[in-house]
Design a protein around this motif. Structure first.
Motif, PDB file in Angstrom:
ATOM      1  N   PHE A  83       0.780  -1.131  -0.016  1.00 55.42           N
ATOM      2  CA  PHE A  83       0.106  -0.086   0.002  1.00 55.42           C
ATOM      3  C   PHE A  83       0.975   1.215   0.004  1.00 55.42           C
ATOM      4  O   PHE A  83       1.722   1.344   0.702  1.00 55.42           O
ATOM      5  N   GLU A  84       0.472   2.093  -0.959  1.00 50.55           N
ATOM      6  CA  GLU A  84       1.566   3.387  -0.973  1.00 50.55           C
ATOM      7  C   GLU A  84       0.677   4.684  -1.433  1.00 50.55           C
ATOM      8  O   GLU A  84      -0.130   4.456  -2.514  1.00 50.55           O
ATOM      9  N   VAL A  85       0.990   5.660  -0.825  1.00 49.62           N
ATOM     10  CA  VAL A  85       0.614   7.060  -1.313  1.00 49.62           C
ATOM     11  C   VAL A  85       1.428   7.476  -2.491  1.00 49.62           C
ATOM     12  O   VAL A  85       2.623   7.564  -2.507  1.00 49.62           O
ATOM     13  N   ILE A  86       0.577   7.746  -3.630  1.00 50.66           N
ATOM     14  CA  ILE A  86       1.443   8.172  -4.673  1.00 50.66           C
ATOM     15  C   ILE A  86       1.329   9.655  -5.160  1.00 50.66           C
ATOM     16  O   ILE A  86       2.305  10.273  -5.953  1.00 50.66           O
ATOM     17  N   ALA A  87       0.042  10.339  -4.546  1.00 44.02           N
ATOM     18  CA  ALA A  87       0.276  11.737  -4.828  1.00 44.02           C
ATOM     19  C   ALA A  87      -0.698  12.388  -3.807  1.00 44.02           C
ATOM     20  O   ALA A  87      -1.644  11.709  -3.141  1.00 44.02           O
ATOM     21  N   VAL A  88      -0.562  13.598  -3.661  1.00 43.38           N
ATOM     22  CA  VAL A  88      -1.307  14.459  -2.511  1.00 43.38           C
ATOM     23  C   VAL A  88      -1.836  15.672  -3.420  1.00 43.38           C
ATOM     24  O   VAL A  88      -1.298  16.191  -4.137  1.00 43.38           O
ATOM     25  N   VAL A  89      -3.295  15.659  -3.448  1.00 45.74           N
ATOM     26  CA  VAL A  89      -3.933  16.737  -4.252  1.00 45.74           C
ATOM     27  C   VAL A  89      -4.800  17.489  -3.367  1.00 45.74           C
ATOM     28  O   VAL A  89      -5.300  17.168  -2.189  1.00 45.74           O
TER      29      VAL A  89
END
Length: 351
Positions: A83-89
């Motif tokens: 599980f990984e965060v790839i972007a913050v928007v």
């Protein structure tokens, strides 16, 4: 061509970075990757930690909504997925960002996504089996939109003791079917007869008529004020709870509960319907009970404070159990991990 999304951070984040971003109220695009075959699932979340926990719990419990991801999880095992965060928007761009990354990784055609992303079911296609089940579920007595009989309409319209939900469950219909009768919008041949012959109006029907006569649009969005929980100062006035949900990474339902006095705070703020006056808020300031409380780890023998943790959650990450620590601090347990625990104050530090 997919538009470039305005991300505000690089790919890949540490746990502490994610925690800080959740506190600051931003949205996340995350990816679940199968390390064996490289297939991916792209998703969006306003609270990444909560969404990741939900995914794990549903997958472990074999009840995940995505059957393709569930089957892969069962086949390859939990350790085969990351599980990984790839972007913050910005929250207002979550749908566009999700669409962009699903297309970028081609996870709709060659991954686990069942739609092309965004708010809705774009790209989703029902199987023949699911279509047959839907048809069966909406036939005859199984149809959730089954209409009330005239006798049932009269009962729910006259009743002033029970809720819409009570009668909906009793008669096996949707709550809306009951509500429409009580508002005088459905079964009007029954309600008008009662109105004309007896002069009786259900309170919901009467309120709708009075609002209509006064020119009040009851369905119009209500402005809501976001209020500092400590000082009582208005932080911002939103046009509606829905706007705060879309633009501010808050959630519509808990904001509504706060405004209707069914919940105290949401994400550390108080919320109230705004009446246009700057000084409208008269509630007393109170301590935000959701704020982290420092806890002291104390030697059982000497009574010496071994370490002061920022919160029980911080100690939990280092091998202790936050639930057990909380029980110690609240007098429900004596020790945990060979230590006593208690909430720590600034006065104790100064002393």
């Amino acid at each position: 061509m997919v538009a470039v999304i305005d991300t505000v951070a690089q790919v890949g984040f540490t746990e502490d970075e994610v925690n800080e971003m959740v506190a600051n109220g931003v949205g996340f695009i995350y990816v679940i990757t199968n390390k064996i075959n490289g297939k991916k699932y792209i998703g969006q979340a306003k609270d990444y930690r909560k969404r990741r926990r939900e995914h794990r719990n549903d997958l472990k419990g074999k009840r995940h909504h995505n059957k393709h991801l569930q089957r892969a999880w069962d086949k390859y095992g939990e350790n085969s997925f990351t599980f990984e965060v790839i972007a913050v928007v910005r929250c207002s761009m979550l749908d566009d960002a999700e669409i962009h990354y699903i297309a970028h990784f081609n996870s709709f055609e060659q991954g686990y996504n069942r739609t092309t992303g965004g708010d809705g079911a774009r790209g989703y296609k029902h199987t023949k089996e699911s279509k047959a089940k839907l048809r069966q579920a909406n036939q005859g007595e199984n149809n959730p939109n089954t209409l009330l009989t005239d006798e049932q309409r009269e009962i729910v319209y006259r009743d002033t003791q029970h809720t819409d939900v009570y009668w909906a469950e009793k008669f096996g219909v949707k709550r809306k079917a009951v509500n429409q009768v009580r508002l005088g919008k459905s079964g009007t041949h029954v309600t008008k007869r009662i109105n004309n012959e007896e002069g009786f109006f259900h309170s919901a029907h009467l309120a709708r008529l009075e609002a209509k006569e006064a020119g009040v649009n009851r369905s119009a969005p209500k402005p809501v004020a976001q209020i500092d929980a400590i000082t009582g100062k208005i932080i911002r006035v939103w046009e509606s709870a829905y706007e705060a949900d879309c633009e501010g990474c808050f959630h519509n339902a808990p904001i509504s509960r706060c405004c209707n006095d069914k919940q105290k705070t949401h994400k550390g703020y108080r919320w109230q319907f705004y009446n246009g006056e700057e000084s409208f808020y008269t509630g007393e300031a109170f301590v935000n009970r959701t704020a982290p409380k420092p806890v002291a780890q104390i030697d059982v023998i000497s009574g010496k404070v071994m370490r002061v943790w920022e919160s029980a959650n911080k100690a939990h990450r280092e091998g202790f159990n936050k639930v057990a620590i909380s029980k110690c601090c609240n007098g429900k347990r004596k020790t945990h991990g060979g230590y006593r625990w208690q909430f720590h104050t600034q006065e104790e530090t100064a002393g």
